[in-house]
Design a protein around this motif. Structure first.
Motif, mmCIF file in Angstrom:
data_model
loop_
_atom_site.group_PDB
_atom_site.id
_atom_site.type_symbol
_atom_site.label_atom_id
_atom_site.label_comp_id
_atom_site.label_asym_id
_atom_site.label_seq_id
_atom_site.Cartn_x
_atom_site.Cartn_y
_atom_site.Cartn_z
ATOM 1 N N LYS A 47 -2.689 6.353 21.265
ATOM 2 C CA LYS A 47 -0.920 6.396 20.026
ATOM 3 C C LYS A 47 -2.459 5.869 18.604
ATOM 4 C CE LYS A 47 1.478 3.592 22.270
ATOM 5 N NZ LYS A 47 1.686 2.900 22.334
ATOM 6 N N ARG A 48 -3.712 5.240 18.684
ATOM 7 C CA ARG A 48 -4.624 4.944 18.020
ATOM 8 C C ARG A 48 -5.088 5.898 16.496
ATOM 9 N NH1 ARG A 48 -3.779 0.785 20.980
ATOM 10 N NH2 ARG A 48 -3.916 -1.147 20.964
ATOM 11 N N LEU A 49 -5.332 6.914 17.391
ATOM 12 C CA LEU A 49 -5.782 7.860 16.701
ATOM 13 C C LEU A 49 -4.515 9.170 15.793
ATOM 14 C CD1 LEU A 49 -7.811 9.345 19.955
ATOM 15 C CD2 LEU A 49 -8.919 8.466 17.999
ATOM 16 N N GLU A 50 -3.409 8.737 16.150
ATOM 17 C CA GLU A 50 -2.176 9.053 15.290
ATOM 18 C C GLU A 50 -2.303 8.420 14.053
ATOM 19 O OE1 GLU A 50 1.036 9.368 18.439
ATOM 20 O OE2 GLU A 50 0.228 11.051 19.252
ATOM 21 N N PHE A 51 -1.648 6.965 14.889
ATOM 22 C CA PHE A 51 -2.775 5.906 13.046
ATOM 23 C C PHE A 51 -3.087 6.161 11.870
ATOM 24 C CE2 PHE A 51 -0.189 2.994 16.765
ATOM 25 C CZ PHE A 51 0.837 3.382 16.400
ATOM 26 N N LEU A 52 -4.419 6.814 12.527
ATOM 27 C CA LEU A 52 -4.956 7.380 11.534
ATOM 28 C C LEU A 52 -4.985 8.454 11.122
ATOM 29 C CD1 LEU A 52 -8.619 6.010 13.836
ATOM 30 C CD2 LEU A 52 -7.407 5.413 11.577
ATOM 31 N N LEU A 53 -3.964 9.272 11.758
ATOM 32 C CA LEU A 53 -3.944 11.066 10.797
ATOM 33 C C LEU A 53 -2.923 10.547 10.071
ATOM 34 C CD1 LEU A 53 -4.178 12.786 14.502
ATOM 35 C CD2 LEU A 53 -6.184 12.745 13.027
ATOM 36 N N GLU A 54 -1.755 9.472 10.649
ATOM 37 C CA GLU A 54 -0.661 9.664 9.490
ATOM 38 C C GLU A 54 -1.299 8.998 7.749
ATOM 39 O OE1 GLU A 54 2.613 6.998 11.222
ATOM 40 O OE2 GLU A 54 2.682 8.074 12.735
ATOM 41 N N VAL A 55 -2.621 7.905 7.800
ATOM 42 C CA VAL A 55 -3.130 7.705 6.774
ATOM 43 C C VAL A 55 -3.973 8.112 6.600
ATOM 44 C CG1 VAL A 55 -2.394 4.983 7.244
ATOM 45 C CG2 VAL A 55 -4.356 6.081 8.561
ATOM 46 N N THR A 89 -4.056 0.329 11.101
ATOM 47 C CA THR A 89 -4.147 -1.096 12.340
ATOM 48 C C THR A 89 -2.313 -1.611 12.008
ATOM 49 O OG1 THR A 89 -6.499 -1.724 12.562
ATOM 50 C CG2 THR A 89 -5.211 -3.085 12.831
ATOM 51 N N GLN A 90 -2.386 -1.873 11.220
ATOM 52 C CA GLN A 90 -1.025 -2.763 11.264
ATOM 53 C C GLN A 90 0.517 -1.917 11.397
ATOM 54 O OE1 GLN A 90 -1.081 -5.703 10.321
ATOM 55 N NE2 GLN A 90 -2.730 -5.740 10.007
ATOM 56 N N ILE A 91 0.076 -0.641 11.099
ATOM 57 C CA ILE A 91 1.738 0.636 11.986
ATOM 58 C C ILE A 91 1.295 0.005 13.119
ATOM 59 C CG2 ILE A 91 2.460 2.683 12.170
ATOM 60 C CD1 ILE A 91 1.380 3.300 8.906
ATOM 61 N N GLY A 92 0.432 0.110 13.729
ATOM 62 C CA GLY A 92 0.186 0.135 15.134
ATOM 63 C C GLY A 92 0.772 -1.392 15.977
ATOM 64 N N SER A 93 0.787 -2.433 15.394
ATOM 65 C CA SER A 93 0.998 -3.375 15.827
ATOM 66 C C SER A 93 2.607 -3.647 15.791
ATOM 67 C CB SER A 93 0.470 -5.086 14.859
ATOM 68 O OG SER A 93 0.478 -4.373 13.655
ATOM 69 N N ILE A 119 1.661 8.073 2.035
ATOM 70 C CA ILE A 119 3.801 7.262 1.541
ATOM 71 C C ILE A 119 4.752 7.559 2.524
ATOM 72 C CG2 ILE A 119 5.244 8.395 0.049
ATOM 73 C CD1 ILE A 119 3.891 9.354 -1.899
ATOM 74 N N LYS A 120 3.878 8.296 3.100
ATOM 75 C CA LYS A 120 5.571 8.343 4.972
ATOM 76 C C LYS A 120 5.119 7.255 5.630
ATOM 77 C CE LYS A 120 6.252 13.083 4.970
ATOM 78 N NZ LYS A 120 5.988 14.526 5.759
ATOM 79 N N SER A 121 3.365 6.896 5.740
ATOM 80 C CA SER A 121 3.230 5.641 6.529
ATOM 81 C C SER A 121 4.117 4.768 5.962
ATOM 82 C CB SER A 121 1.796 5.714 6.663
ATOM 83 O OG SER A 121 1.170 6.721 7.523
ATOM 84 N N LEU A 122 3.770 4.662 4.301
ATOM 85 C CA LEU A 122 4.084 3.468 3.814
ATOM 86 C C LEU A 122 5.882 3.319 4.409
ATOM 87 C CD1 LEU A 122 1.608 3.142 0.652
ATOM 88 C CD2 LEU A 122 1.717 1.740 2.648
#
Length: 710
Positions: free
Chosen positions: A234-242, A268-272, A297-300
């Motif tokens: 899950k945390r790796l996915e967040f890093l990939l997204e940005v 980190t914030q997306i994961g929280s 942009i998609k992450s924001l």
């Protein structure tokens, strides 16, 4: 436990009340380790860190090449760099004994000294077979190398440590080979890989490995580790997204760009999964390719959709168009700005008058493509062969000289490694004898076609309030000289130093000419307050009484550059340098503006103006790494015109850039990729922007196609 870990030798664990007891190797039971804990796999803990490098993966080692200043010199004349020329000290007394033993003189050129003697001088008894010392009489000689190591590790003086560091270089730790951990910790493996091998993989590769792990683990292992695997994935996915898939988890934080560090915090914030939070981001698109910018942009937008507010300070066109509201400040910069010019949705503000942002968003203004591009000449090439640093895959770089060359490619494709860490150090060593070693390469051709190299980055032009554009460009020297020629200054006998705020005489002694006084705060950054004596004017009363056209030297420092051009228009030496500052779009700055208040883009343009004001001979290589960081469309247009002037003089400008407005106006583009990290490191295409745009394998070409209207 033996079935869960692939170990190089049998591993036996014996449970006892006080933990695990070791069994003697002589009984044939192999290596036996104590019970492992999470700390055993952390390089920040003494339980897991390699004892040699303390978990840093590298150590300082003496560089033998830097010890010899010039092999043509004798020891007496300073051949050994750390010792300098002959002095009557104990080290030279020892060297005299060594010279007697090996039958040479301290006046003998270093290149003519026997090799065994050279080795003994540098490394002491360890250089001889059996390690037997040849000096007697109560002296102990361990070698120049050992002397420098001892000075670096044991001296209490920072000055001596800094001196020793000049003759040392960072090398991979010989004990852990850069793995950071103790050998015991590295013996524990999952699917054939230890924890250090996993952290050395880029995030894309690690994610693929994690996805395949379910098929490779036993049912019992999956039962134990399924939740852990889920959380890691899950945390790796967040890093990939940005857009950070090209980074590896072991990447030192100090090597991250500002944009990369910011996006890690964003992941980190997306994961929280927090709700009702106001997020403020300052130019998160720094260092991002357009492809990765789409992911950002998609992450924001995802953060917004969770119920948060996202405030982004940004110049990126795609980011503005994707936003719900745009607040445009201006209309100009510095003293000409400070107002809200427009506010609303991107469509609503496009017709706002007096807003240059709206004009660029609406297409009324744009950075024009040059009608004709300069063509490379086959005989005027700088060729770098076999570059293999970091993820580069034996790259041959053919750099056409006399052109504006853009190095493009997705984030992590190897651009900085090729230019900043390989080419620039090579040129720097050749022209300025720099000690920084370039990344591995085979050969370079065409150095005789270049006269010098200059790197223009966005680092500050000074780190204290004393530094300012006037002092950095050198124009303040001319201004001070001019003030000494005024009648009042001549009557009083004032020299040029009287008008310097860095020396005693004319400056305010209360603030030492800084105009500000420093208040040191315990555990907090220093605070600067305006000097109560001179009220920020830097000089004493007598100095300020010398005036030209009603203005003192302090008043001149408070002039904007545009006003200063008019003020000194009758004085060519001064106005020539001021005009270059105005031409790069910095007319709104004051001459004495503190360097600490300048943005990265402003600092970079001050440096460019300084170079433009010099008389150059052409054939200089200028290297700029993402010069558009922090720049508005209008600023980019000004910057490109300035870079064009540098090229028109016969120089070569190398720009590492993702901004499509820069790429489309370049004469030549070298696109790296196709992906980042291990998926990159090759040259995908090189040629004109039009050629890159038509190359399907290039991610840069895909986005460039719409900009060129092909």
């Amino acid at each position: 436990k033996r079935s869960q870990h692939s170990l190089p030798s049998p591993l036996f664990f014996f449970q006892a009340e006080d933990g695990i007891r070791d069994v003697e190797r002589s009984r044939g039971l192999g290596d036996v380790y104590k019970r492992q804990s999470p700390n055993s796999f952390s390089f920040n803990s003494p339980y897991g860190a390699c004892p040699t490098c303390n978990g840093l993966s590298s150590v300082y080692q003496v560089d033998d090449n830097s010890l010899i200043a010039d092999p043509k010199l004798s020891i007496n004349r300073g051949a050994i760099g750390p010792l300098g020329e002959f002095r009557d000290i104990w080290m030279f007394q020892q060297l005299r004994k060594i010279a007697t033993h090996f039958e040479f003189s301290l006046a003998t050129p270093w290149k003519d000294i026997p090799e065994v003697a050279k080795a003994y001088i540098l490394h002491g008894p360890d250089a001889l077979e059996g390690g037997k010392a040849i000096t007697k009489g109560g002296f102990k000689y361990d070698g120049i190398s050992a002397f420098i190591k001892d000075s670096y590790h044991n001296s209490q003086s920072e000055k001596i440590k800094s001196w020793a560091e000049e003759f040392m270089q960072i090398a991979t730790c010989p004990t852990c080979n850069g793995m950071r951990l103790k050998q015991e910790s590295l013996h524990f493996k999952l699917d054939g890989k230890n924890i250090s091998e996993l952290t050395h993989m880029d995030i894309n590769g690690l994610m693929n490995w994690m996805n395949e792990l379910d098929d490779r683990l036993t049912e019992r292992q999956l039962m134990i580790g399924s939740e852990v695997i889920k959380e890691i994935s899950k945390r790796l996915e967040f890093l990939l997204e940005v857009g950070l898939g090209y980074l590896d988890l072991n990447r030192p934080a100090k090597t991250l760009s500002g944009g990369e560090a910011q996006r890690i915090r964003l992941a980190t914030q997306i994961g929280s999964q927090l709700v009702g939070v106001l997020y403020i981001l300052d130019e998160p698109s720094i260092g991002l390719h357009q492809r990765d910018n789409e992911r950002l942009i998609k992450s924001l937008l995802r953060l917004r959709d969770l119920g948060n507010s996202v405030l982004v300070v940004e110049h990126d066109k795609d980011m503005m168009l994707a936003s719900d509201q745009v607040i445009d400040l201006g209309p100009g910069a510095g003293v000409h700005g400070g107002e809200i010019v427009a506010q609303g949705s991107p469509k609503e503000i496009m017709n706002t008058p007096n807003s240059s942002t709206a004009e660029y968003l609406g297409g009324k203004r744009m950075i024009e493509i040059p009608p004709e591009r300069r063509k490379p000449e086959p005989k005027n090439m700088l060729v770098l062969r076999g570059a293999t640093g970091n993820n580069l895959k034996n790259v041959d770089l053919k750099l056409p000289l006399g052109l504006m060359v853009c190095i493009s490619g997705v984030s992590g494709s190897g651009k900085s490694t090729l230019i900043n860490e390989t080419l620039y150090p090579i040129l720097n060593q050749h022209f300025f004898r720099s000690r920084k070693k370039p990344m591995p390469y085979k050969s370079i051709e065409g150095l005789d076609l270049v006269t010098k190299v200059i790197e223009i980055d966005q680092s500050p032009i000074g780190r204290t309030p004393r530094s300012n554009p006037a002092t950095y460009t050198g124009v303040f020297t001319f201004i001070r000289d001019f003030f000494t020629q005024l009648p009042e200054a001549k009557i009083r006998g004032y020299a040029s130093g009287r008008f310097s705020f860095n020396v005693k005489g004319g400056r305010c002694e209360e603030c030492k000419g800084g105009g500000m006084q420093t208040i040191e705060m315990n555990f907090l950054p220093d605070v600067y307050v305006v000097c109560e004596n001179c009220h920020g004017r830097r000089y004493n009363r007598e100095t300020l009484e010398v005036r030209y056209r009603g203005k003192s030297i302090s008043d001149v420092l408070n002039l904007t550059i545009t006003d200063a051009v008019k003020f000194f228009e009758a004085h060519p030496r001064i106005s020539r340098k001021l005009i270059t500052l105005e031409e790069v779009g910095l007319g709104y700055l004051t001459l004495g503006q503190q360097a600490t208040t300048l943005s990265g883009g402003e600092a970079q343009r001050v440096k460019i103006a300084t170079e433009l004001s010099k008389r150059d001979t052409g054939s200089t290589v200028y290297i700029l790494d993402e010069p558009t960081t922090g720049l508005h469309f209008q600023d980019i247009d000004v910057l490109l015109k300035v870079l064009k002037r540098l090229v028109d003089r016969g120089n070569t400008v190398i720009v590492i850039e993702h901004n499509l407005d820069v790429i489309k106006v370049a004469d030549w583009v070298i696109d790296l990729g196709p992906e980042g990290g291990q998926g990159g490191g090759t040259i995908v295409v090189e040629g004109t922007p039009e050629k890159v745009a038509k190359t399907k394998a290039s991610h840069t070409g895909r986005f460039l196609l719409s900009e060129l209207d092909l």
